[in-house]
Design a protein around this motif. Structure first.
Motif, PDB file in Angstrom:
ATOM      1  N   LEU A 257       1.455   7.170 -17.568  1.00 12.00           N
ATOM      2  CA  LEU A 257       1.425   8.218 -17.369  1.00 12.00           C
ATOM      3  C   LEU A 257       1.539   9.594 -18.062  1.00 12.00           C
ATOM      4  CD1 LEU A 257       4.872   8.426 -14.814  1.00 12.00           C
ATOM      5  CD2 LEU A 257       2.155   7.442 -14.686  1.00 12.00           C
ATOM      6  N   GLY A 261       2.810  13.709 -14.988  1.00 12.00           N
ATOM      7  CA  GLY A 261       2.884  12.347 -14.391  1.00 12.00           C
ATOM      8  C   GLY A 261       1.254  11.398 -13.719  1.00 12.00           C
ATOM      9  N   GLY A 283       2.416   9.645 -10.511  1.00  8.86           N
ATOM     10  CA  GLY A 283       3.141   8.311 -10.298  1.00  8.86           C
ATOM     11  C   GLY A 283       2.629   7.181 -10.675  1.00  8.86           C
ATOM     12  N   ALA A 351       8.239  10.103 -12.274  1.00 15.55           N
ATOM     13  CA  ALA A 351       7.121  10.792 -12.474  1.00 15.55           C
ATOM     14  C   ALA A 351       7.949  11.855 -12.707  1.00 15.55           C
ATOM     15  CB  ALA A 351       6.562  11.170 -11.152  1.00 15.55           C
TER      16      ALA A 351
END
Length: 465
Positions: A257, A261, A283, A351
């Motif tokens: 990530l 995120g 995510g 995330a």
């Protein structure tokens, strides 16, 4: 909807046509269950719900332009298709629409989590190739699926059907309304465990989608979930595995990530050489979703280059699912509070941790509902994960979230226990600072999605309508 005369609809659903000229009236507008959404050419379906009888609103629907009403009884001065069972007739009408659309390609999607995000992603890819119908929000029930199907128009090329369930047999029923040629099963988790009784019952229900596929169809299964992988035994269709497992046909490696995120990974099996992919979606859980979408797109003959480009260009569509807002006060808000289960809660916290590099992270967490006997252990597990990830502050909202906070506190997280959403609002107003990343995550009925919107608008941000 495809244009249909009332006489055609009456024959399709075995209805008695009352106070209408079957030859003159044609339904060519949306099919609706809310009289306020009726417009010229609409068909209003008068359902009887827990709190209201839809027949009471039939005159208003006609005043708004509806051609007729599908209901249980005649309604004075209202053209009505009278049937003994409104839901059965509604489902039969949707199936009739499908049967009148021979070129329609149908993809069914199910899973304990990620269904809505995946259907949004697939719809954005397929729209680049032709007219596509996909559910609004999470229309994935015995009502939502026929509502979605009835939006099919003469030129619709693709139908994406999200299929949810509250019990065994529900998905099998939905496949009779929108019979898919391609089926995607994302995962088997503990969402709605209280209603099913066991994870095995959840897996059996999700497998109903795979079992319904024709021999010439394709089952796209998550290779990383043993219960999903095992569904290959219940289908005559071809099977394609996606995931990070070594034997996946489309395999992701090097998943990471970025500081926003957003998921990045390398896909193997898509081209002769590994291909780097960068998503706009936040995510790591979106990696599996993206692989499933790529597999479906290839099966539907979307050119590889266009499919890959569309997947990487796609953004969030449905509300309260990893929505990210960078506010004028320097705070980043992540509103992922449409729903929650242990898997989606873990994905959201990971995330948040990735976005929080060099920033303070605040997790505003509410109760995960419908988990049955595992509820306490599942909430405690979320709290421990928050500690393991190094989340700085956790706001546990409501009594149901107390086990999250207790475990997180034991692992060194600064925890604030608040009684309800209003108390959480007051806590956050006095806490948030420039640079913070704030996650809102809970089951829908816990109300945190609206708290997230409130925080956003009070800081000068704009939420989608």
């Amino acid at each position: 909807m495809i244009p249909l005369s009332l006489s055609q609809i009456a024959r399709a659903v075995d209805a008695e046509l009352v106070a209408a000229d079957a030859a003159d009236l044609v339904v060519d507008g949306p099919v609706v269950i809310d009289s306020r959404l009726a417009g010229p050419g609409s068909l209003y379906v008068a359902r009887i719900g827990e709190h209201a009888d839809g027949h009471q609103f039939a005159p208003a629907a006609v005043a708004n332009g509806a051609v007729a009403v599908l209901g249980l009884r005649p309604i004075e001065d209202v053209p009505t298709l009278v049937v003994p069972d409104v839901q059965d007739a509604f489902a039969r009408l949707a199936r009739f629409v499908v049967d009148q659309s021979p070129g329609l390609q149908i993809v069914g999607i199910t899973g304990s989590s990620g269904k809505t995000s995946t259907k949004d992603l697939l719809a954005q890819v397929l729209t680049t190739q032709g007219p596509t119908v996909a559910p609004v929000g999470s229309f994935n029930s015995e009502v939502g699926v026929p509502l979605t199907v009835c939006r099919v128009a003469p030129d619709t090329r693709y139908l994406v059907a999200e299929m949810g369930a509250d019990g065994v047999g529900h998905i099998a029923y939905l496949t009779t309304i929108a019979p898919p040629r391609i089926g995607i099963v994302l995962n088997v988790g503990t969402a709605h465990l209280a209603g099913f009784g066991s994870v095995e019952a959840i897996a059996s229900t999700k497998s109903e989608l795979v079992a319904a596929l024709p021999a010439e169809g394709l089952a796209i299964l998550n290779a990383d979930d043993d219960r999903v992988r095992a569904m290959r035994a219940v289908t005559d269709a071809r099977v394609l595995l996606v995931g990070t497992s070594a034997d996946a046909d489309l395999r992701a490696s090097d998943v990471r990530l970025d500081d926003a995120g957003r998921a990045q990974f390398v896909v193997h099996g898509w081209a002769a050489e590994p291909v780097a992919v960068a998503l706009r979606l936040a995510g790591a859980h979106h990696v599996g979703n993206a692989l499933a979408v790529l597999a479906a797109a290839r099966e539907l003959r979307v050119p590889d280059e266009q499919a890959l480009a569309a997947v990487q260009a796609a953004g969030p569509v449905s509300r309260w699912r990893m929505e990210i807002f960078d506010l004028p006060n320097g705070v980043r808000v992540v509103n992922d509070a449409y729903n929650a289960n242990p898997d989606s809660m873990a994905a959201a916290l990971r995330a948040l941790a990735a976005m929080g590099s060099g920033r303070r992270t605040i997790a505003v967490l509410g109760q995960m509902l419908e988990l049955g006997d595992i509820s306490l252990a599942a909430h405690e597990q979320v709290g421990r994960l928050a500690g393991q990830l190094g989340i700085d502050v956790l706001v546990a909202v409501g009594p149901g979230a107390e086990p999250i906070g207790t475990e997180a506190q034991a692992d060194g997280v600064s925890v604030r226990f608040v009684a309800d959403v209003d108390a959480a609002h007051e806590q956050l107003r006095g806490m948030m600072e420039d640079g913070d990343v704030v996650l809102f995550k809970s089951s829908r009925d816990s109300g945190l999605r609206y708290l997230g919107d409130r925080i956003i608008t009070e800081a000068g941000g704009v939420v989608p309508q």
